[in-house]
Write an enzyme that holds these catalytic residues in place. Sequence first.
Site, PDB file in Angstrom:
ATOM      1  N   HIS A  62       0.834  -1.211   0.000  1.00  0.00           N
ATOM      2  CA  HIS A  62       0.000   0.000   0.000  1.00  0.00           C
ATOM      3  C   HIS A  62       0.864   1.254   0.000  1.00  0.00           C
ATOM      4  O   HIS A  62       1.579   1.522   0.968  1.00  0.00           O
ATOM      5  CB  HIS A  62      -0.931   0.001   1.208  1.00  0.00           C
ATOM      6  CG  HIS A  62      -1.992   1.056   1.130  1.00  0.00           C
ATOM      7  ND1 HIS A  62      -2.934   1.091   0.122  1.00  0.00           N
ATOM      8  CD2 HIS A  62      -2.265   2.131   1.912  1.00  0.00           C
ATOM      9  CE1 HIS A  62      -3.732   2.118   0.299  1.00  0.00           C
ATOM     10  NE2 HIS A  62      -3.351   2.772   1.381  1.00  0.00           N
ATOM     11  N   ARG A  89      -5.424  14.842   6.977  1.00  0.00           N
ATOM     12  CA  ARG A  89      -5.905  14.712   5.608  1.00  0.00           C
ATOM     13  C   ARG A  89      -6.000  16.087   4.932  1.00  0.00           C
ATOM     14  O   ARG A  89      -5.703  16.233   3.753  1.00  0.00           O
ATOM     15  CB  ARG A  89      -7.278  14.012   5.589  1.00  0.00           C
ATOM     16  CG  ARG A  89      -7.706  13.617   4.185  1.00  0.00           C
ATOM     17  CD  ARG A  89      -9.038  12.905   4.174  1.00  0.00           C
ATOM     18  NE  ARG A  89     -10.145  13.799   4.480  1.00  0.00           N
ATOM     19  CZ  ARG A  89     -11.417  13.551   4.191  1.00  0.00           C
ATOM     20  NH1 ARG A  89     -11.751  12.416   3.601  1.00  0.00           N
ATOM     21  NH2 ARG A  89     -12.373  14.395   4.502  1.00  0.00           N
ATOM     22  N   TYR A 128      -4.547   7.869  -6.700  1.00  0.00           N
ATOM     23  CA  TYR A 128      -5.767   8.670  -6.867  1.00  0.00           C
ATOM     24  C   TYR A 128      -5.524  10.109  -7.334  1.00  0.00           C
ATOM     25  O   TYR A 128      -6.473  10.833  -7.597  1.00  0.00           O
ATOM     26  CB  TYR A 128      -6.620   8.652  -5.595  1.00  0.00           C
ATOM     27  CG  TYR A 128      -5.990   9.144  -4.319  1.00  0.00           C
ATOM     28  CD1 TYR A 128      -6.001  10.492  -3.996  1.00  0.00           C
ATOM     29  CD2 TYR A 128      -5.423   8.257  -3.414  1.00  0.00           C
ATOM     30  CE1 TYR A 128      -5.450  10.946  -2.809  1.00  0.00           C
ATOM     31  CE2 TYR A 128      -4.877   8.692  -2.223  1.00  0.00           C
ATOM     32  CZ  TYR A 128      -4.885  10.035  -1.921  1.00  0.00           C
ATOM     33  OH  TYR A 128      -4.341  10.486  -0.747  1.00  0.00           O
ATOM     34  N   ARG A 215     -16.773   5.431   1.164  1.00  0.00           N
ATOM     35  CA  ARG A 215     -17.153   6.850   1.158  1.00  0.00           C
ATOM     36  C   ARG A 215     -17.104   7.411  -0.260  1.00  0.00           C
ATOM     37  O   ARG A 215     -17.962   8.173  -0.680  1.00  0.00           O
ATOM     38  CB  ARG A 215     -16.189   7.668   2.039  1.00  0.00           C
ATOM     39  CG  ARG A 215     -16.326   7.419   3.519  1.00  0.00           C
ATOM     40  CD  ARG A 215     -15.282   8.213   4.315  1.00  0.00           C
ATOM     41  NE  ARG A 215     -14.015   7.506   4.381  1.00  0.00           N
ATOM     42  CZ  ARG A 215     -12.854   7.984   3.956  1.00  0.00           C
ATOM     43  NH1 ARG A 215     -12.781   9.184   3.437  1.00  0.00           N
ATOM     44  NH2 ARG A 215     -11.753   7.269   4.071  1.00  0.00           N
ATOM     45  N   GLU A 241     -10.943   2.432   8.423  1.00  0.00           N
ATOM     46  CA  GLU A 241      -9.703   2.911   9.025  1.00  0.00           C
ATOM     47  C   GLU A 241      -9.975   3.712  10.290  1.00  0.00           C
ATOM     48  O   GLU A 241      -9.173   3.706  11.222  1.00  0.00           O
ATOM     49  CB  GLU A 241      -8.936   3.777   8.006  1.00  0.00           C
ATOM     50  CG  GLU A 241      -7.614   4.314   8.540  1.00  0.00           C
ATOM     51  CD  GLU A 241      -6.781   5.044   7.488  1.00  0.00           C
ATOM     52  OE1 GLU A 241      -7.276   5.212   6.361  1.00  0.00           O
ATOM     53  OE2 GLU A 241      -5.647   5.427   7.805  1.00  0.00           O
ATOM     54  N   HIS A 279      -6.130  -1.417   5.787  1.00  0.00           N
ATOM     55  CA  HIS A 279      -6.370  -0.996   7.179  1.00  0.00           C
ATOM     56  C   HIS A 279      -7.363  -1.952   7.856  1.00  0.00           C
ATOM     57  O   HIS A 279      -6.969  -2.685   8.744  1.00  0.00           O
ATOM     58  CB  HIS A 279      -6.822   0.460   7.299  1.00  0.00           C
ATOM     59  CG  HIS A 279      -5.888   1.429   6.644  1.00  0.00           C
ATOM     60  ND1 HIS A 279      -4.539   1.419   6.892  1.00  0.00           N
ATOM     61  CD2 HIS A 279      -6.086   2.399   5.712  1.00  0.00           C
ATOM     62  CE1 HIS A 279      -3.953   2.356   6.160  1.00  0.00           C
ATOM     63  NE2 HIS A 279      -4.864   2.956   5.429  1.00  0.00           N
ATOM     64  N   ASP A 330       2.087   3.079   3.034  1.00  0.00           N
ATOM     65  CA  ASP A 330       0.982   4.035   2.966  1.00  0.00           C
ATOM     66  C   ASP A 330       1.457   5.480   2.821  1.00  0.00           C
ATOM     67  O   ASP A 330       1.742   5.916   1.727  1.00  0.00           O
ATOM     68  CB  ASP A 330       0.099   3.837   4.214  1.00  0.00           C
ATOM     69  CG  ASP A 330      -1.246   4.516   4.097  1.00  0.00           C
ATOM     70  OD1 ASP A 330      -1.502   5.148   3.062  1.00  0.00           O
ATOM     71  OD2 ASP A 330      -2.055   4.419   5.039  1.00  0.00           O
TER      72      ASP A 330
HETATM   73 ZN    ZN Z   1      -4.008   4.660   1.927  1.00  0.00          ZN
END
Ligand code: ZN
Length: 479
Positions: A62, A89, A128, A215, A241, A279, A330
Site C-alpha cells: 500500500h 488529511r 488517486y 465513502r 480505518e 487498514h 501508505d
Molecule cells: Zn491509503
Amino acid sequence: MIDSLYAQHALLPDGWAQQVKLSWNAAGDLLQVQANYVLSDADQNGNLAQATYVIPGMVNLHSHAFQRAMAGLAENAGQHGSDNFWSWRSQMYRLALHITPQQMQAIAAQLYSECLRHGYTSICEFHYLQRAEDGGLYANKIATAEALLQAATQTGIGISLLPVLYSHADFNDAPLASEQRRFATSVRDVLDILNLLEAYRDGQIEIGVAPHSLRAANLTQIVELLNELPSQRPIHIHIAEQQKEVAACLAATGQRPVAYLLQGLDTAQGIDQRWCLVHATHLSASELQALAQSQAVVGLCPSTEANLGDGWFDLADYVKAGGRFGIGSDSHVSQSPIEELRWLEYGQRLRSQQRHVIHSAHLSHLASVGDSIGIGKSSQSGEFLWQAAARGGAQASARRVGQLAQGYRADFLVLDETHPNLQELAPQAVMNTLIFAGNDNLVKEVVVGGKTVVSAGRHRQEAQIQAAFVRCMRQLRAI
Ligand code: ZN
C-alpha cells in the site's frame, strides 16, 4: 541468457535451506532453485556469484507515493488544536493540489529507491491523484500514472498500479469538495485509464483497480467497475480505518463497512483472493471471521496507522482464524519493512501483554485447522512474520513474487554477512535478528527481476534520483 547465484543459506518457502543455487532467465523469472548444490571447480573459480544469506524481497502492498513529500512534516501539535486523521488529511489535500506529473515521478523515484534499499522489491501503488491541478483531465489521461510507472522502471521496483475510483466525498454520494478535484473519477474514467495502461503489463508491472473507499465509491459503481475488469486483477480498497468512517457507514447503510461490502457484492464479484482490504482497523468479531474466511488479504500499515492514530487491528484473532495479511508503508513515514513488521508484532504484544503474539496465533490455527495460508510451521517469530507478509503482499499484488521458487520472479535480498549482528548465528535466528535487533540496515544487495538494483547498500542511480527529488522539494516548499 541465464544468471545464477549460490547462497550458503537461503530462505525458501519451507524455511532455511543450505547451499542453494538460484538460476533465472533474461525475463527475470526463477528457472531453478536447487538446495544442497555442490560447487564445481569452475564455480569455485569465480564463475558463480556467491552470497551468505539470501531472503525473498518484501512486497509493499500500500503506497501513495506523492505523500513521501510530506513525511514527517505534520507533527506540529499546535496547528489544529486537536489533531487527528482528518486534520492530517487536510494537509495532505493541500500538498496534492500542487504536484505536477514530473514532480510525481521525482518523488516516487526517491521513495521507490528508498524502499528497495530497505528490502521492498515490489510495491502496490494506490493511485488517486489523476487529474490536473484545475481538476480537468490531462490531455494524456494517464499522465500521472505514467509518471509512477516511469519511476518504477527507473528504480527497478516491481509495481502493481491501481488507478482509483473516487467519485464522492462521503456516504450518500456527497459531492466532492473543491480540494478533492484532482481525485475525481467516474467508472468510465477508470475504465478508460485501464485501457490505456493495459499495454504496460509485463513481468514487472501489473494493473488492477482501487475503489478508494465506501465513502468515495458506492456499491453500484464498484460492481459496475468489477464487471468490466479482466479476471485475476488485484482490487484494493480502504476500509474501516477510522471510527468516524464506521459510524458514517452505519448511519448511511445500517451496516458496518466490511459487513456492508461482504454482503453487498453478488457472488460473482464477492470478496475473494483478488481483494486487499487496506487498514480494516475497526472490525466486529463477525466481520473479522468472515474476512478471514474470504481469502482476501488485509493490508496493514502499522507505521502510518500509528502516526495517524487509527487504532488497533485485532491481528491475533484474525490470524488464528486463518486470515491473510501483508504490510504497506501508505503515507511513507517509514520506508522499511523491518519497522512495519516490528510495529505489527510489538503493537500486539503491548496490547495483549504476551510475546510472539502473531506467530502463536498462526501456530494455534495450524493446530486446529491446518495450514490455510501455506507458511508451514517455523518455530521463529521473525521468519514467520517475513514469510507471511511476503506471501500476503504477493497475493495482493497479483504478481508471482514473495517466495524463492521456480516460476516466481527473481526478487531477493542479500544480507550483509559482515555485520556484527549476523556473526556466529544459526540461520534460523537470522530473521529474528534482522527484525528485532537494532536499526542498522542489513540489506546489502537487492535483486529485482534478476537485475541488481542495490549494491553495497546503495541504489544504482542514487545520486541522480536524490538530486531530482531535492529540486522537486525546493519547488514544493516554495509554494
Ligand atoms: Zn491509503
